[in-house]
Design a protein around this motif. Structure first.
Motif: not given
Length: 226
Positions: A5-6, A20-21, A26-27, A33-34
Motif C-alpha cells: 500500500t502506497i 494492496r497493489l 511501476s512508478v 505505470n501502476t
C-alpha cells in the motif's frame, strides 16, 4: 502474492492511496505505470517495486533525476514499512505490505541488505533497458526548492461560525501536539563543520511521517470538490 500500500505524501496526487497493489509495481510519468505521477521531474518509467526472494525491492530504472529513500540516493533498496520514497517532486510512503506468511523485519532489526547505495552504470535486478527514455531536467535546482509561502504563514480564515472555529482549533491542536512529540524527542548532535544538527530515532521519525500523512489526507479532502 506480495502486495503493498502506497500513500502519496507530496505532489499533484497528494493524499491518494494505492491500496494492496500486487507486485511488481511501476512508478513513472506514463499512463502505463501502476502509479502514474504528473511531474516533469519524473522519468517516463522511473522506478519499480518488486518481490525478490521474499523481500520488497525498490529499483531506480536509470531515471534522469534519481530516487531517494529516507533522504539517501539509491539505485536498489530493500524497503520496509515506513520508508519514504522521493521521486521528482513527489514523496511516497510505503504504509503496508503483505507477503505469503513471511513477516517483514522490524525497523529496529539489523539488516545488512538495507544499506542505501548508488552504482552508477551498474546492473539492476533485471534488465529494464527498454524503459530508459528520460525527460530533460527542468531549469533550477531540485535540492533547494522555493518556499511554498515566501511571505510567511497564510492568514486564518474569517467569518467562521462557532462550530467551524472549534473544528479548526481542534485540527490545529492535533497537529501541534503530534509535532510537539517529535520535537521533544529529537536530540542535538555535537557541533561539526557542517553546523548544528538534530537527530531522532526511527520511532520519532515514524511519528513525524504519520503527521505528514494525516495532513496530506486533510489537504486532499479540503481541496476535493464534493
Amino acid at each position: 502474492m506480495t502486495s503493498v500500500t502506497i500513500r502519496i505524501l507530496e505532489g499533484m496526487e497528494q493524499g491518494k492511496v494505492y491500496s494492496r497493489l500486487k507486485l511488481p509495481v511501476s512508478v513513472g510519468r506514463e499512463d502505463e505505470n501502476t502509479i502514474q505521477l504528473n511531474d516533469d521531474h519524473i522519468s517516463r518509467f522511473h522506478a519499480k517495486i518488486q518481490d525478490h526472494s521474499g523481500r520488497v525491492i525498490l529499483t531506480d530504472l536509470g531515471s534522469t533525476n534519481g530516487t531517494k529513500v529516507n533522504g539517501h540516493w539509491v539505485q536498489v533498496r530493500i524497503l520496509q514499512v515506513g520508508d519514504v520514497i522521493a521521486v521528482g517532486r513527489c514523496m511516497l510512503l510505503l504504509s503496508e505490505w503483505q507477503g505469503e506468511g513471511d513477516a517483514q523485519p522490524a525497523p529496529s532489526e539489523p539488516d545488512p541488505f538495507r544499506t542505501a547505495y548508488v552504482r552508477p552504470g551498474g546492473a539492476t535486478i533485471e534488465d529494464d533497458s527498454k524503459h530508459l527514455d528520460f525527460v530533460d531536467p527542468l531549469p533550477g535546482s531540485l535540492e533547494e526548492p522555493s518556499a511554498l509561502f515566501p511571505k510567511g504563514r497564510p492568514e486564518l480564515p474569517t467569518q467562521l461560525n462557532s462550530l467551524q472555529q472549534v473544528q479548526l482549533s481542534d485540527l490545529l491542536s492535533f497537529v501541534h501536539e503530534r509535532i510537539g512529540r517529535v520535537v521533544k524527542q529529537a536530540v542535538e548532535t555535537p557541533e561539526s563543520s557542517d553546523g548544528r544538527n538534530v537527530q531522532c530515532d526511527w520511532e520519532t521519525w515514524s511519528k513525524l511521517i504519520a503527521v505528514m500523512s494525516d495532513l496530506s489526507d486533510y489537504i486532499s479532502t479540503i481541496n476535493t470538490p464534493e
